[in-house]
Write a protein that holds these residues in place. Sequence first.
Motif, PDB file in Angstrom:
ATOM      1  N   PRO A 140     -16.723 -32.431  -3.630  1.00  0.00           N
ATOM      2  CA  PRO A 140     -16.102 -32.665  -4.937  1.00  0.00           C
ATOM      3  C   PRO A 140     -14.795 -33.468  -4.838  1.00  0.00           C
ATOM      4  N   GLY A 141     -14.745 -34.593  -5.530  1.00  0.00           N
ATOM      5  CA  GLY A 141     -13.559 -35.432  -5.572  1.00  0.00           C
ATOM      6  C   GLY A 141     -13.367 -36.348  -4.370  1.00  0.00           C
ATOM      7  N   HIS A 142     -14.238 -36.249  -3.386  1.00  0.00           N
ATOM      8  CA  HIS A 142     -14.057 -37.023  -2.156  1.00  0.00           C
ATOM      9  C   HIS A 142     -14.207 -38.527  -2.379  1.00  0.00           C
ATOM     10  N   ALA A 143     -15.247 -38.954  -3.069  1.00  0.00           N
ATOM     11  CA  ALA A 143     -15.472 -40.392  -3.280  1.00  0.00           C
ATOM     12  C   ALA A 143     -14.283 -41.022  -4.010  1.00  0.00           C
ATOM     13  N   GLU A 144     -13.722 -40.317  -4.972  1.00  0.00           N
ATOM     14  CA  GLU A 144     -12.561 -40.814  -5.703  1.00  0.00           C
ATOM     15  C   GLU A 144     -11.356 -40.966  -4.775  1.00  0.00           C
ATOM     16  N   GLU A 145     -11.168 -39.992  -3.871  1.00  0.00           N
ATOM     17  CA  GLU A 145     -10.059 -40.041  -2.915  1.00  0.00           C
ATOM     18  C   GLU A 145     -10.215 -41.240  -1.972  1.00  0.00           C
ATOM     19  N   VAL A 146     -11.438 -41.492  -1.539  1.00  0.00           N
ATOM     20  CA  VAL A 146     -11.703 -42.634  -0.651  1.00  0.00           C
ATOM     21  C   VAL A 146     -11.446 -43.949  -1.400  1.00  0.00           C
ATOM     22  N   LEU A 147     -11.877 -44.028  -2.652  1.00  0.00           N
ATOM     23  CA  LEU A 147     -11.628 -45.231  -3.452  1.00  0.00           C
ATOM     24  C   LEU A 147     -10.126 -45.487  -3.568  1.00  0.00           C
TER      25      LEU A 147
END
Length: 155
Positions: A140-147
């Motif tokens: 949860p929320g990982h892809a946004e953090e990577v972006l």
Amino acid sequence: MIEDGKKAPDFALPDDNGGEVRLSKLKGRPVVVYFYPKDDTSGCTQEAKDFSCLAGEFAAEGAEVIGISPDSPKSHQKFKSKHDLQVRLLADEQKDVATAYGVWVEKSMYGKKYMGVERSTFLIDKSGKLARSWRKVRVPGHAEEVLEAVRELKR
């Protein structure tokens, strides 16, 4: 175990379309490489969907997103088609790349030990160096953090 700031280990792996992807050929732009345990399992599916939802934003930043697991190209093809995934999936059936990145590790479930992929993500900068790594990823929320980390590379 590779470290941030060091050159990312190069690799050449088959993709979900029958082609081959070589990391060194992607030099000149940021590359997000995420390792996941298995196609079509709940956490892995959600992670792939999250990266797919943001695929346009990663592309707008000039970044390539690549998922890697020990599954076969054929398995990746079915997984990608079933969930309309927008990221490239590479097959590391021999686990050589997972080993080079330090994510092929001993795991434990219900007291039983086994070898498997530790969910991890690596952000490689345009020069081929490891800009940032995330280990033991929570989806949860990982892809946004990577972006956001990709965006910070441009600042």
